[in-house]
Design an enzyme around this catalytic site. Structure first.
Site, short mmCIF file in Angstrom:
data_model
loop_
_atom_site.label_atom_id
_atom_site.label_comp_id
_atom_site.label_asym_id
_atom_site.label_seq_id
_atom_site.Cartn_x
_atom_site.Cartn_y
_atom_site.Cartn_z
N ARG A 84 -0.78 1.28 10.41
CA ARG A 84 0.11 1.51 9.27
C ARG A 84 0.56 2.98 9.30
O ARG A 84 -0.27 3.89 9.29
CB ARG A 84 -0.65 1.24 7.97
CG ARG A 84 0.10 1.65 6.73
CD ARG A 84 -0.67 1.34 5.44
NE ARG A 84 0.11 1.81 4.32
CZ ARG A 84 -0.31 2.69 3.42
NH1 ARG A 84 -1.53 3.19 3.45
NH2 ARG A 84 0.49 3.08 2.46
N HIS A 128 5.92 7.43 1.55
CA HIS A 128 4.58 8.00 1.37
C HIS A 128 4.78 9.46 0.94
O HIS A 128 4.38 10.39 1.62
CB HIS A 128 3.76 7.87 2.66
CG HIS A 128 2.27 7.94 2.46
ND1 HIS A 128 1.40 6.96 2.90
CD2 HIS A 128 1.49 8.87 1.87
CE1 HIS A 128 0.16 7.30 2.61
NE2 HIS A 128 0.18 8.46 1.98
N GLU A 173 1.09 4.14 -3.19
CA GLU A 173 0.45 4.74 -4.36
C GLU A 173 1.46 5.40 -5.32
O GLU A 173 1.45 6.62 -5.50
CB GLU A 173 -0.61 5.76 -3.94
CG GLU A 173 -1.71 5.16 -3.09
CD GLU A 173 -2.87 6.12 -2.82
OE1 GLU A 173 -2.78 7.29 -3.22
OE2 GLU A 173 -3.86 5.68 -2.23
N ASN A 302 -5.45 0.34 -2.03
CA ASN A 302 -6.09 1.54 -1.51
C ASN A 302 -7.27 1.87 -2.41
O ASN A 302 -7.13 1.90 -3.64
CB ASN A 302 -5.11 2.73 -1.53
CG ASN A 302 -3.93 2.54 -0.58
OD1 ASN A 302 -3.84 1.52 0.11
ND2 ASN A 302 -3.03 3.50 -0.56
N TYR A 304 -10.96 4.37 -2.77
CA TYR A 304 -11.89 5.40 -2.29
C TYR A 304 -13.16 5.48 -3.12
O TYR A 304 -14.25 5.61 -2.58
CB TYR A 304 -11.19 6.77 -2.26
CG TYR A 304 -10.12 6.82 -1.19
CD1 TYR A 304 -10.45 7.15 0.12
CD2 TYR A 304 -8.80 6.46 -1.48
CE1 TYR A 304 -9.48 7.14 1.12
CE2 TYR A 304 -7.83 6.46 -0.48
CZ TYR A 304 -8.18 6.80 0.82
OH TYR A 304 -7.24 6.78 1.82
N GLU A 379 -5.73 1.28 2.61
CA GLU A 379 -6.43 2.56 2.84
C GLU A 379 -7.85 2.46 2.32
O GLU A 379 -8.08 1.95 1.22
CB GLU A 379 -5.77 3.73 2.09
CG GLU A 379 -4.50 4.25 2.71
CD GLU A 379 -3.93 5.44 1.95
OE1 GLU A 379 -4.70 6.22 1.35
OE2 GLU A 379 -2.70 5.59 1.99
C1 FCB Z 1 -4.52 8.62 -0.58
C2 FCB Z 1 -3.24 8.92 0.17
C3 FCB Z 1 -3.43 9.32 1.60
C4 FCB Z 1 -4.64 10.21 1.76
C5 FCB Z 1 -5.86 9.62 1.11
C6 FCB Z 1 -7.12 10.43 1.27
O1 FCB Z 1 -4.34 8.80 -1.94
O2 FCB Z 1 -2.39 7.80 0.12
O3 FCB Z 1 -2.25 9.91 2.06
O4 FCB Z 1 -4.36 11.49 1.30
O5 FCB Z 1 -5.61 9.44 -0.26
#
Ligand code: FCB
Length: 476
Positions: A84, A128, A173, A302, A304, A379
């Site tokens: 991607r 992006h 995002e 996405n 984290y 992501e």
């Molecule tokens: C996300 C972004 C990506 C990267 C990651 C760590 O929010 O989409 O570009 O910075 O975080």
């Protein structure tokens, strides 16, 4: 034991599962002044003193614009079957208006051909975060015209690559574009106006809808169009009504504000109530919601870390955190009554708590929100302070554990009925981490920024074994 907590062993994925990695244009390409490219808001922002750590910019980044052949060869060596990447808007349509620049499009044609030749399925993100600076000068995302400009740009890229790229993501995002860009100002363009951020959110939604129609008007019907959301996985500190209300507000401001109109054709009523002190939403015109509510072929998620919130009026356990960079301005409009708390547990170099259960929860949430819609994890990954050993090798056992935990959570969600078709590790290689500059390394591949030498870390080797066998190797 609830079904979702039951381990699936061995952790084996469906045969068609995509094992990918993700990047974005400004974070890796460099070559910011080549072949007709004009500045984006990130060029301007990163060159403004004090905006990025150490004054880092994407001028050179990891020089992918010149090294893409080697980078694709590396992906092939690592056994990836999907990649991607994003297209830089000011590279293919300088200034955001007028005809496409063929040299810019040619770069992406060559990249895609290289990927297809290596058996790697490309997924294109159109936006992006690198808005042409001239469009920001004309008002940026708070202005409606930016959505029309985006649709035109989407059509140009669709015409150029639609015959060879099947998977399309309109926006990455939009929460970050709207709220980090226009409310907290830690991202480009660095504005701190909550009302403008909410207008931006609406016009990003409109851009997605108009862009989807524009893409479909020029591409084969077999292609898939969707977008990537980073809806917060919000956890209330308690089940008390005030904490639940805080969680509801942040869920609306990170999720419902986008998936409401996109998936259901309406903004949540509770979002209108929550944001009433800041905006009256009068910029939502008749027909906008229908324009935004286009059928999707897939949804990208996405993830984290989860977000722990409480009512700011109660007794609070410290410390506070919201994990979106240092600013005196909150990214969350009309949310002074919400406190963001540090989730307990181990943390990455970003200070983000490692919690794979959040990824499972997010997938199951969208499985309920959009039954039958194929999902991709577009992501997921972690930053650690990776340093080469004397022999040049790079060992990152924390990242291996992070990936193992999160991929296992994806597998559990599939066992629980979710239709997850693929996973894109963030990121293929170390790169420009926005306001944090080059100090935060998310790559499975280490980059020596002085020599541009690429070295796969142990996590890259681990992920390659997973991609080749379809089964997660043990964590050593
Ligand atoms: C996300 C972004 C990506 C990267 C990651 C760590 O929010 O989409 O570009 O910075 O975080």
């Amino acid at each position: 034991m609830p079904e979702s907590a039951a381990p699936v062993t061995p952790v084996t994925f469906p045969p068609a599962f995509l094992w990918g990695a993700a990047t974005s244009a400004y974070q890796i390409e460099g070559a910011v002044r080549e072949d007709g490219r004009t500045p984006s808001i990130w060029d301007t922002f990163s060159h403004t003193p004090g905006k990025t750590a150490g004054g880092d910019t994407g001028d050179i980044a990891v020089d992918h614009y010149h090294r893409y052949r080697d980078d694709v060869a590396l992906m092939a060596e690592l056994g990836l079957n999907a990649y991607r990447f994003s297209v830089s808007w000011p590279r293919v349509q300088p200034t955001g208006r007028g005809p496409a620049v063929q040299r810019g499009l040619d770069f992406y044609r060559r990249l895609v051909d290289e990927l297809l030749g290596a058996g790697i399925k490309p997924a294109v993100t159109l936006y992006h975060w690198d808005l042409p600076q001239e469009l920001e000068d004309a008002g940026g995302w708070p202005e409606r015209d930016t959505a029309y400009r985006f649709a035109e740009y989407a059509q140009m890229v669709g015409e150029a690559l639609g015959d060879r790229v099947e998977q399309w993501i309109t926006l990455n995002e939009p929460w970050c574009s709207a709220f980090l860009g226009y409310a907290s100002g830690v991202h480009a363009p660095g504005r701190t106006d909550p009302a403008a951020a909410l207008r931006a959110a609406h016009h990003l939604n409109l851009a997605h809808g108009l862009g989807t129609v524009a893409l479909r008007s020029v591409m084969p019907a077999r292609n898939s169009v969707g977008l990537s959301l980073n809806t917060s996985v919000v956890r209330p500190l308690s089940q008390q009504p005030a904490d639940l209300a805080a969680a509801r507000k942040i869920d609306d401001l990170s999720g419902g504000i986008f998936h409401g109109p996109i998936l259901h054709g309406a903004y949540p009523e509770s979002l209108f109530e929550a944001t009433a002190p800041v905006t009256d939403w009068s910029y939502v015109r008749d027909g906008d919601l229908a324009a935004i509510h286009q059928p999707l072929d897939a949804l990208g998620l996405n993830y984290y870390t989860p977000t722990l919130v409480a009512s700011a009026t109660g007794e609070l356990p410290g410390p506070r955190a919201d994990g979106h960079g240092e600013s005196d301005h909150s990214p969350w409009p009309a949310s002074e009554d919400v406190a963001f708390l540090q989730t307990p547990g181990e943390r990455t170099e970003m200070g983000w708590t490692v919690d794979p259960t959040g990824l499972h929860d997010l997938i199951m949430r969208y499985t309920r929100e959009a039954p039958g819609l194929p999902l991709y994890i577009t992501e997921n990954g972690a930053a650690y302070d990776d340093k080469p050993e004397a022999d040049g090798s790079v060992h990152d056992p924390e990242r291996v554990a992070y990936l193992h935990g999160h991929l296992s959570a994806v597998r559990r969600a599939i066992a629980d009925g979710a239709d997850v078709r693929g996973y894109y590790l963030w990121s293929l290689m170390d790169n420009f981490e926005w306001a944090y500059g080059y100090g935060k390394r998310f790559g499975a591949v280490h980059v020596d920024y002085a020599s541009q030498e690429r070295t796969p870390k142990s996590s890259a080797h681990w992920y390659a074994r997973a991609a080749r066998t379809g089964t997660l190797p043990p964590v050593e």
